[in-house]
Design a protein around this motif. Structure first.
Motif, short mmCIF file in Angstrom:
data_model
loop_
_atom_site.label_atom_id
_atom_site.label_comp_id
_atom_site.label_asym_id
_atom_site.label_seq_id
_atom_site.Cartn_x
_atom_site.Cartn_y
_atom_site.Cartn_z
N SER A 45 1.03 2.19 -6.59
CA SER A 45 1.35 2.67 -5.57
C SER A 45 1.13 4.19 -5.34
O SER A 45 1.62 4.59 -6.45
N GLU A 46 0.57 4.80 -4.98
CA GLU A 46 0.31 6.28 -4.97
C GLU A 46 0.35 6.73 -3.10
O GLU A 46 0.43 6.09 -2.26
N PHE A 47 0.27 8.06 -3.70
CA PHE A 47 0.78 8.64 -1.64
C PHE A 47 -0.46 8.54 -1.15
O PHE A 47 -0.20 7.80 0.00
N MET A 100 -2.15 -3.53 -4.33
CA MET A 100 -2.47 -4.81 -3.56
C MET A 100 -1.33 -6.19 -4.67
O MET A 100 -1.33 -5.97 -5.75
N PRO A 101 -1.17 -6.89 -3.94
CA PRO A 101 -0.40 -7.84 -4.70
C PRO A 101 -0.11 -8.29 -5.88
O PRO A 101 -1.57 -8.02 -5.90
N ASP A 102 -0.21 -8.53 -6.61
CA ASP A 102 -0.60 -8.95 -8.12
C ASP A 102 -0.81 -9.94 -7.43
O ASP A 102 -0.37 -11.34 -7.87
N ILE A 128 6.90 4.65 5.72
CA ILE A 128 7.12 5.17 4.71
C ILE A 128 8.15 3.90 4.04
O ILE A 128 7.30 3.22 3.64
N VAL A 129 9.22 3.61 4.57
CA VAL A 129 9.52 2.50 4.30
C VAL A 129 9.03 1.06 4.40
O VAL A 129 9.47 0.02 3.63
N THR A 130 8.86 1.10 5.20
CA THR A 130 7.71 0.04 6.07
C THR A 130 6.18 -0.44 5.49
O THR A 130 5.31 -0.87 6.11
N CYS A 131 5.79 0.69 4.32
CA CYS A 131 4.94 1.31 4.02
C CYS A 131 3.90 -0.72 3.62
O CYS A 131 2.61 -1.20 4.30
N LYS A 132 4.38 -0.71 3.05
CA LYS A 132 4.57 -2.22 2.18
C LYS A 132 4.06 -3.34 3.17
O LYS A 132 2.55 -4.19 2.61
N LEU A 133 4.67 -3.60 3.86
CA LEU A 133 4.97 -4.51 4.51
C LEU A 133 3.93 -4.85 5.59
O LEU A 133 3.02 -5.38 5.95
N ARG A 134 3.90 -3.40 5.97
CA ARG A 134 2.21 -3.22 6.79
C ARG A 134 1.04 -2.72 6.03
O ARG A 134 0.28 -2.63 6.83
N LYS A 149 0.18 -0.53 4.74
CA LYS A 149 -0.09 0.97 4.62
C LYS A 149 0.14 2.24 3.35
O LYS A 149 0.98 1.40 2.85
N PRO A 150 -0.43 2.85 3.17
CA PRO A 150 0.23 3.13 2.06
C PRO A 150 0.90 4.12 3.02
O PRO A 150 0.89 4.83 3.42
#
Length: 568
Positions: free
Chosen positions: A135-137, A142-144, A297-303, A305-306
Motif C-alpha cells: 500500500s502507498e499513500f 488489495m488482499p492477495d 489511518i489505523v483502520t484504513c485497511k479494515l475500511r 480505504k487508502p
C-alpha cells in the motif's frame, strides 16, 4: 458554501471564455481574509508527464544546444515517481508511483543521463507478483488473491506496513546520500551508480516512526529533521539531530537523537507536515490545520480505504509556529499564531534585530494534496480546467516573530518595529502572539499562478539574511515556468516557454562567486506534446537568461526534488 463549491461556481460561469486570465477575490467566512486565485481555461493535457517509463541503466549522451559552463562539474540528482502500474493494478495518487532516480552528469560542458528504479522492497514485491502488493499513500493494496477467503478476510484487520518507496528527494546524512519519503525507511544510495547500498530504518536508532524528506544542515554537517512517534496515548512531534561525522565505515544514523518533543494540540489528530524551517539558533515547526485522523489511518485497511483518506483540512483551526532552541532543545513557551494556512515548503528563516523572519510558501486552503490523483493529472479539456480552478494558489509570505516576549512586553500593539516589513505581530496574552504575514511578491506573480518548489543559495545564505529565491510558477497542476524573486524590490524574473514544464530549480554557485546570485539554475524540463522531448536547462542565475540545454533522447516523468552533487 464551501471554498471548493465557490471556486467551482466561479469557474462554471466563466468557462465559456477561453485562454484568459482573471483575478478574483472572495472572503473566507472564518477568518475574513482573502484567497486570491488565478482562473485559467484551455489548459494543455499533461498526461505524458505521469506515465510509466523505462529505466536507462547505462549513461547516454545528450545533444547540447548553446553553452554549458565548463566550471559545472558534478551530478544533478533527481527523484520522483516513474512507474504507475503493475499488471492490471494501477496507483491512484501521484505520490504512489515507484521511485525512479535520475542522474545528469555534467563534465566540461557535456552531459550524460541515466536512471534507475529504486530497488525497494515495495518495488521488488510488486514486480515479483506483477501486481500492487504494498500500500502507498493513495492506494490500498488489495488482499492477495492467492490466499483463501478466510486469510483474505483476516488480512483486513492488519495494520498497513510502512512503504520503503522513497520517491520524494535526495538527502544527506554524515556525507552519505539517501533517498527519502516520509516513512521510517530510507535507502542509502551510491550517487554514481544510483544503486541502493542499504535500507535504513529510523526506528532502529531513535523512537520515531518517520522523518521528512527535507532536513536542514548546519555548516559543519550537523543535520536536523522532524518525525512523529505514535503510542497508545497518541502522537508526538519530535525534532531530530544527527551528528555530522561517521565513527566507522558502516555508520549510518548512529548517534542520532531526539532533541525535543512537542505535544500536538490534538494527539489523536496531529498536523501533517512536509518540512520545517531553521534559523541560526532555532528550529521552527509549523503546526498547520492539515490534520491526520489516526483512527481512520489505523483502520484504513479494515475500511478498505487508502491512508490519504485519513488526512483532512480543518479551516477552523489556527496555525501555530513553535520555536525550539537548537542548542538546548528547549521549546520556547511563547507560541505564534496566524490564520489557517497550508504549507509544504519553507524558503528561509533568519534572525535579525531581535526578530526571526520566517519565509514560507503558503496558501489559504489545505485540500490541494487530495487533488493530485493520477486521474486528475491525466484529464483534459474542461475537466482538467476545473481541477486546476478548484485549487487555491500558493504564494511566498514572510512572518516576523519577536524573540524577546516577556511579561513586560505590551499587549495589543504591533511589535514589529522594522520599517521595511509590513508584517504584524501582536501580543494578546502572556504566551501568545498573533501574526499577520507580509506578501513577498508583487501583483505580477498572480500571472504565473503563484510560486512553489522554492530554492535559495543554500550553502551561503540558509539561516542568513538573503535577497533572492527561485521557484516554479504554477499556471497548471505542475510547474510551467521558472521564477526568480528579488526581495529588495519584490521584482520578478521569469523563464517561460509555452508547452514546456520545468521541475524544481536547483542553484549551483560559481566557483568564484561574489554576489549571492553568481551561479546557474539547473532544471529538468519536459515537453508533453513531444516524444522524448526532455532536456536539462541551464540558466544564468543573475540574468535568468538561457545559457544552454542538454536534450535527453528518452522520456522522463515529472519528478519532485533533487540536489546537485559537486565533483571532488
Amino acid at each position: 458554501m464551501s471554498h471548493q463549491k465557490k471556486r467551482k461556481q466561479l469557474f462554471k460561469c466563466r468557462k465559456n471564455i477561453n485562454n484568459s486570465l482573471f483575478l478574483y477575490t472572495y472572503h473566507n467566512n472564518h477568518n475574513a481574509t482573502q484567497c486570491i486565485t488565478t482562473v485559467l481555461t484551455g489548459l494543455e493535457n499533461i498526461s505524458p508527464l505521469v506515465k510509466s517509463v523505462e529505466e536507462t541503466l547505462e549513461p547516454i549522451s545528450t545533444e547540447v544546444q548553446g553553452t554549458i559552463p565548463t566550471w559545472i562539474n558534478g551530478n544533478l540528482l533527481r527523484n520522483g515517481p516513474g512507474k504507475f502500474e503493475f499488471g492490471n493494478t494501477h496507483y491512484n495518487h501521484w505520490f504512489d508511483g515507484m521511485a525512479m532516480l535520475h542522474q545528469f552528469k555534467i563534465e566540461e560542458g557535456r552531459v550524460t543521463y541515466k536512471s534507475r528504479f529504486l530497488q525497494s522492497d515495495a518495488f521488488k514485491k510488486n514486480s515479483e507478483r506483477d501486481r500492487i502488493m504494498v500500500s502507498e499513500f493513495g492506494t490500498l493494496a488489495m488482499p492477495d488473491p492467492c490466499k483463501n477467503f478466510f486469510q483474505r478476510f483476516l488480512s483486513r484487520f492488519e495494520i498497513i506496513d510502512s512503504t520503503d518507496n522513497a520517491s520524494v528527494s535526495f538527502v544527506k546524512y554524515k556525507g552519505d546520500y539517501y533517498v527519502s519519503t516520509e516513512t521510517n525507511f530510507m535507502h542509502k544510495v551510491d550517487p554514481e551508480s544510483l544503486e541502493s547500498v542499504e535500507k535504513v530504518d529510523w526506528s532502529k536508532f531513535i523512537a520515531v516512526n518517520g522523518a521528512t524528506a527535507h532536513p536542514h544542515y548546519d555548516p559543519d554537517g550537523t543535520t536536523y529533521n522532524m518525525g512523529n512517534s505514535y503510542g497508545s496515548k497518541g502522537a508526538i512531534y519530535n525534532i531530530i539531530k544527527v551528528p555530522p561525522e561517521r565513527t566507522e565505515a558502516t555508520d549510518t544514523l548512529q548517534g542520532a537523537k531526539v532533541l525535543c518533543s512537542i505535544v500536538p494540540a490534538n494527539k489523536s489528530c496531529p498536523s501533517y507536515y512536509h518540512s520545517f524551517a531553521m534559523s541560526e539558533n532555532y528550529v521552527v515547526f509549523i503546526e498547520q490545520p492539515i490534520k491526520m485522523d489516526l483512527l481512520k489511518i489505523v483502520t484504513c485497511k479494515l475500511r478498505g480505504k487508502p491512508l490519504s483518506e485519513g488526512i483532512f483540512w480543518d479551516p477552523k483551526q489556527e496555525t501555530v509556529f513553535h520555536l525550539i532552541d537548537k542548542h538546548t532543545g528547549q521549546v520556547i513557551s511563547v507560541k505564534y499564531y496566524t490564520k489557517a494556512l497550508s504549507n509544504f515548503h519553507q524558503i528561509n528563516a533568519f534572525e535579525e534585530d531581535g526578530f526571526l523572519m520566517l519565509d514560507i510558501c503558503a496558501s489559504d486552503d489545505g485540500q490541494a494534496i487530495n487533488n493530485y490523483l493520477i486521474q486528475n493529472l491525466r484529464k483534459s479539456g474542461d475537466a482538467l480546467d476545473e481541477v486546476y480552478n478548484t485549487m487555491c494558489r500558493v504564494f511566498p509570505r514572510r512572518f516576523v516573530l519577536p524573540l524577546s516576549v516577556t511579561m513586560d512586553t505590551p499587549t495589543g500593539q504591533n511589535l514589529n518595529t522594522r520599517p521595511s516589513s509590513t508584517a504584524t505581530c501582536v501580543k494578546i496574552s502572556k504566551d501568545k502572539v498573533l501574526c499577520q504575514h507580509e506578501d513577498l511578491h508583487g501583483d505580477d506573480l498572480h500571472e504565473y499562478g503563484g510560486l512553489e518548489f522554492p530554492q535559495i543559495n543554500y550553502s551561503r545564505y540558509n539561516t542568513r539574511q538573503y535577497r533572492y529565491f527561485y521557484g516554479c510558477g504554477f499556471r497548471h497542476l505542475v510547474g510551467d515556468s521558472l521564477l526568480k524573486m528579488d526581495l529588495k524590490d519584490k521584482s520578478l524574473k521569469v523563464w517561460y516557454q509555452r508547452g514546456l514544464y520545468p521541475s524544481e530549480p536547483v542553484f549551483v554557485p560559481s566557483p568564484d562567486a561574489v554576489d549571492e546570485d553568481d551561479g546557474v539554475i539547473l532544471s529538468v524540463v519536459l515537453t508533453p506534446t513531444q516524444d522524448k522531448g526532455t532536456f536539462l536547462l541551464v540558466l544564468d542565475a543573475k540574468t535568468f537568461e538561457e545559457l544552454g540545454r542538454a536534450n535527453v533522447p528518452v522520456n522522463i516523468p515529472y519528478g519532485f526534488h533533487g540536489t546537485f552533487n559537486a565533483s571532488a
